[in-house]
Write an enzyme that holds these catalytic residues in place. Sequence first.
Site, mmCIF file in Angstrom:
data_model
loop_
_atom_site.group_PDB
_atom_site.id
_atom_site.type_symbol
_atom_site.label_atom_id
_atom_site.label_comp_id
_atom_site.label_asym_id
_atom_site.label_seq_id
_atom_site.Cartn_x
_atom_site.Cartn_y
_atom_site.Cartn_z
ATOM 1 N N LYS A 37 40.588 86.315 53.464
ATOM 2 C CA LYS A 37 41.139 85.231 54.294
ATOM 3 C C LYS A 37 41.698 85.790 55.607
ATOM 4 O O LYS A 37 41.429 85.264 56.690
ATOM 5 C CB LYS A 37 42.251 84.493 53.531
ATOM 6 C CG LYS A 37 41.776 83.758 52.302
ATOM 7 C CD LYS A 37 42.893 82.979 51.631
ATOM 8 C CE LYS A 37 43.993 83.865 51.100
ATOM 9 N NZ LYS A 37 43.588 84.801 50.027
ATOM 10 N N THR A 38 42.502 86.827 55.479
ATOM 11 C CA THR A 38 43.096 87.399 56.678
ATOM 12 C C THR A 38 42.009 88.000 57.570
ATOM 13 O O THR A 38 42.056 87.903 58.798
ATOM 14 C CB THR A 38 44.144 88.468 56.288
ATOM 15 O OG1 THR A 38 45.097 87.848 55.413
ATOM 16 C CG2 THR A 38 44.865 89.007 57.501
ATOM 17 N N ASP A 222 47.918 82.016 58.807
ATOM 18 C CA ASP A 222 47.699 82.771 57.571
ATOM 19 C C ASP A 222 48.767 82.353 56.550
ATOM 20 O O ASP A 222 49.831 81.865 56.928
ATOM 21 C CB ASP A 222 47.804 84.274 57.867
ATOM 22 C CG ASP A 222 47.113 85.129 56.790
ATOM 23 O OD1 ASP A 222 46.580 84.551 55.824
ATOM 24 O OD2 ASP A 222 47.108 86.369 56.935
ATOM 25 N N GLU A 223 48.500 82.555 55.266
ATOM 26 C CA GLU A 223 49.473 82.270 54.196
ATOM 27 C C GLU A 223 50.019 80.841 54.302
ATOM 28 O O GLU A 223 51.218 80.612 54.180
ATOM 29 C CB GLU A 223 50.646 83.265 54.247
ATOM 30 C CG GLU A 223 50.232 84.732 54.255
ATOM 31 C CD GLU A 223 49.983 85.322 52.873
ATOM 32 O OE1 GLU A 223 50.078 84.562 51.879
ATOM 33 O OE2 GLU A 223 49.654 86.510 52.801
ATOM 34 N N GLN A 253 49.408 81.833 45.368
ATOM 35 C CA GLN A 253 50.303 82.834 45.949
ATOM 36 C C GLN A 253 51.489 82.200 46.658
ATOM 37 O O GLN A 253 52.102 82.820 47.544
ATOM 38 C CB GLN A 253 49.534 83.725 46.930
ATOM 39 C CG GLN A 253 48.474 84.567 46.237
ATOM 40 C CD GLN A 253 47.835 85.561 47.196
ATOM 41 O OE1 GLN A 253 48.473 86.481 47.675
ATOM 42 N NE2 GLN A 253 46.568 85.368 47.476
ATOM 43 N N ARG A 612 47.544 93.149 44.458
ATOM 44 C CA ARG A 612 47.695 94.074 45.575
ATOM 45 C C ARG A 612 46.914 95.355 45.315
ATOM 46 O O ARG A 612 46.679 96.143 46.214
ATOM 47 C CB ARG A 612 49.181 94.469 45.802
ATOM 48 C CG ARG A 612 50.142 93.355 46.151
ATOM 49 C CD ARG A 612 49.687 92.519 47.281
ATOM 50 N NE ARG A 612 49.024 91.316 46.795
ATOM 51 C CZ ARG A 612 48.221 90.572 47.545
ATOM 52 N NH1 ARG A 612 47.983 90.886 48.793
ATOM 53 N NH2 ARG A 612 47.634 89.507 47.045
HETATM 54 P P1 ATP Z 1 45.495 88.010 50.260
HETATM 55 O O1 ATP Z 1 45.323 86.719 49.561
HETATM 56 O O2 ATP Z 1 46.048 89.067 49.369
HETATM 57 O O3 ATP Z 1 46.213 87.874 51.566
HETATM 58 P P2 ATP Z 1 43.025 88.015 51.725
HETATM 59 O O4 ATP Z 1 42.212 86.915 51.196
HETATM 60 O O5 ATP Z 1 43.728 87.801 53.000
HETATM 61 O O6 ATP Z 1 44.003 88.546 50.599
HETATM 62 P P3 ATP Z 1 41.950 90.335 53.036
HETATM 63 O O7 ATP Z 1 43.204 91.117 53.084
HETATM 64 O O8 ATP Z 1 41.473 89.693 54.270
HETATM 65 O O9 ATP Z 1 42.045 89.274 51.863
HETATM 66 O O10 ATP Z 1 40.772 91.224 52.450
HETATM 67 C C1 ATP Z 1 40.975 92.063 51.335
HETATM 68 C C2 ATP Z 1 40.255 93.393 51.538
HETATM 69 O O11 ATP Z 1 38.858 93.210 51.446
HETATM 70 C C3 ATP Z 1 40.521 93.976 52.898
HETATM 71 O O12 ATP Z 1 40.594 95.384 52.793
HETATM 72 C C4 ATP Z 1 39.302 93.544 53.682
HETATM 73 O O13 ATP Z 1 39.037 94.401 54.760
HETATM 74 C C5 ATP Z 1 38.206 93.621 52.631
HETATM 75 N N1 ATP Z 1 37.079 92.695 52.891
HETATM 76 C C6 ATP Z 1 37.124 91.355 52.951
HETATM 77 N N2 ATP Z 1 35.909 90.834 53.173
HETATM 78 C C7 ATP Z 1 35.043 91.865 53.270
HETATM 79 C C8 ATP Z 1 33.625 91.980 53.494
HETATM 80 N N3 ATP Z 1 32.865 90.914 53.660
HETATM 81 N N4 ATP Z 1 33.104 93.217 53.520
HETATM 82 C C9 ATP Z 1 33.887 94.306 53.330
HETATM 83 N N5 ATP Z 1 35.201 94.263 53.120
HETATM 84 C C10 ATP Z 1 35.797 93.065 53.087
HETATM 85 MG MG MG Z 2 45.771 87.837 53.510
#
Ligand code: ATP
Ligand code: MG
Length: 757
Positions: A37-38, A222-223, A253, A612
């Site tokens: 997402k981020t 975000d969040e 979350q 995490r």
């Molecule tokens: P959270 O809910 O914990 O905030 P999130 O959904 O924001 O998580 P991110 O932090 O954006 O998730 O991504 C998690 C990890 O996966 C990061 O290290 C990110 O770089 C990696 N990632 C996400 N998508 C891809 C992709 N398509 N290819 C490679 N790596 C990815």
């Molecule tokens: Mg995130």
Amino acid sequence: MTFDRATLPSLLNREQLEAVLHGEDPLLVLAGAGSGKTRVITYRIADLVRSRGVPPWKILAVTFTNKAAEEMRERLLGLLGEEGGEVWISTFHAAGARILRREGEAIGLPRSFVVYDESDQLSLMKRVLEAAGYEKRQISPGVVLRRIDAAKNHGLGPDDLESEDEADGWLVADLYRRYQAALREAGAVDFGDLLLRLFELFETAPDVLERYRRRFEYVLVDEFQDTNDVQLRLLRMLKEDGRGLCAVGDDDQSIYRWRGANVENLLAFPEIFPNTRIIKLEQNYRSTQIILDAAHAVIAKNPHRMEKKLWTRNGPGEPLGCIVARTEREEAERVVDRIRASLRRGVDPSEIAVFYRTNAQSRVLEEAFRLGGVPYQVVRGRSFYERAEVKDLVAYLRLAVHPHSDVDAARVINKPARGIGATTLGRLQAAAADWGVSLVEVCRQAAQVPGLSAAQQQRARAFADLVGRIALAAAEGAAGDAAEAALVLSGLEAAYLDEGTDEALERLENLREFVGAAREWDARHQPDPDDDVTPLAAFLEQIALLGDADDRVSGPKVSLMTLHASKGLEFEEVYLTGMEESVFPHVRALGLFGAPESLEEERRLCYVGFTRAKKRLVLSLAQSRYIFGELRFNAPSRFLSDVPPRLFGLEDQERLRPADLEEIDEVEDAAFDLDEDDGFEDDYVIDYAWDQRPEPRKRPKPPRKKEREAPALRAGMPARHASFGVGMIEAVDGDKVSIRFPGVGLKRVMIRFLEPV
Ligand code: ATP
Ligand code: MG
């Protein structure tokens, strides 16, 4: 620069790509942890700037913490170069402050307004209550503030409270008005005001609102699950029809309900903004399948959630680890032992994190890190002994031992507030300098001090008395008794109870933890009749030694933090400590006091913690633990038994029994061979206590748990102790020795804490 739309398909999956390239219509990305997402937000911003020609300063990205904002800024600088720095990336509050500084004059706010934190708010509220003729006994300032804060989070003003059902609504409304007037007078705003006054600004100055509407063509949040009602209202003002608005979030979350966050905002988003495109992400890129399955097993028990099931290509990974310790001290030592083993295998310290439910739990962990020589940092929180309230209590205790310690006297003479203001203190200090005696002594003879009223003299004398009474308790008893006496007699305990805010109660929790630390010290150090140092003096000295090594250590460090602070972050290895009923889930979510929603929130917190971890998740617990200075025996956390045994590597059983946990623990310890010299340099290992130099140096390996072999030490030999330095052994008695340290005196310590020299 490095961003190129053509490369996106190799960097994002189909759904992520769709979200990044999506047009103007409102966009909601709903997805579980680690699904990117981020990452979508970051790439979407880069794409807006690079491929669609949107000027970077027309984009507002809202993150949940300042740390997250910094991380995103760094990513964007990497993708966009300098232009990345022109995007507004900040928390809601920081954005509010920034806009109010520029435009606040339209609502009578001076440019130089100050932002009040919780303790400022409290002293202001106390003055308001006094001026309104209420006594502190009648109304607790903390309780009133809590009501006002809650109202502010919901965007309610005094008038709204008056019409509420609550019988005392008019009273709170009245105090709310007076409090706001006092803030205005002081040219100040509190945290809630940063948003509420922004709202007011936009309402009273439509031209200003219009400018920001045009300016922020794109807003990305975000969040989103942890936004509160005012934040949503502000978003609706800025982006009425939702065009250009993108929100990402995960209902599982949502962990800040206690601060007014409202997860309903996430669910209502598509109704508020018509034409919302909803995109769900299901592939997780962060964790192993085992970690995801464990997280899912815990969160699946919550009713009322949007069912999501994450999957990953990362493979099953290693089974979950587990540590079952007898005490919280052993738990901490064993966590550090395992971390040392990981460091030797080449894991970077900054890829390791240790989580706990409440701040007070960090104390024992920090001590174990120091003793084990592993560099660490406490993230978003102060190191235990650096916390203001702990320093206050230490100051009382130091005064009890050295009544002439004027720094300590000045620190606590009006803590808690006892009507000795800065002017009185100044007069007392002047007298102390004149007469060449200590501040406490001057207080005792306050009648001779020029310029003091009878009441002031009386208060000063009472303070000297108080110090005397604490000294008496300290001279008689153990360090633990002295600490408790100081906590109670000083009035600190009563003051924090009185205040009653979450923050005050947490401070009190830390102080009780401190009393627990002193009791533990007593249990481990039998006083010696020949000893001329009281247990309290020895305890204080140990703290002083612990206190000062921190900042000299540079380089990568292991992160220690509360579960709440861990949101949005990721680490290769995660240790989740205190997996016990009443610790986690927290006691406030259980039994008589606990509402079912609180338990659901604890579950979400557990889900956040588990997710995490990228590669390795270790769950640890202590069978007994000091809580508030009292020994408790807690059952293993219910969250542990929610995890299917196969995830711990137990293939053929349905349920996890406590005995299984111990078994897994032992097998794992053996597998890690914690004592093995595997050829890795202990690059990161640092001697905190007896090495003042910041360079890493080699340190003897800690003995293996089961056969912690005592070093061969005999009477007459010198030996080194982490806190006391080098001393001379006088007698050996089983696993303890009596050893005399210069300047400290005779101590009884466990052999395993000594090192031959
Ligand atoms: P959270 O809910 O914990 O905030 P999130 O959904 O924001 O998580 P991110 O932090 O954006 O998730 O991504 C998690 C990890 O996966 C990061 O290290 C990110 O770089 C990696 N990632 C996400 N998508 C891809 C992709 N398509 N290819 C490679 N790596 C990815
Ligand atoms: Mg995130």
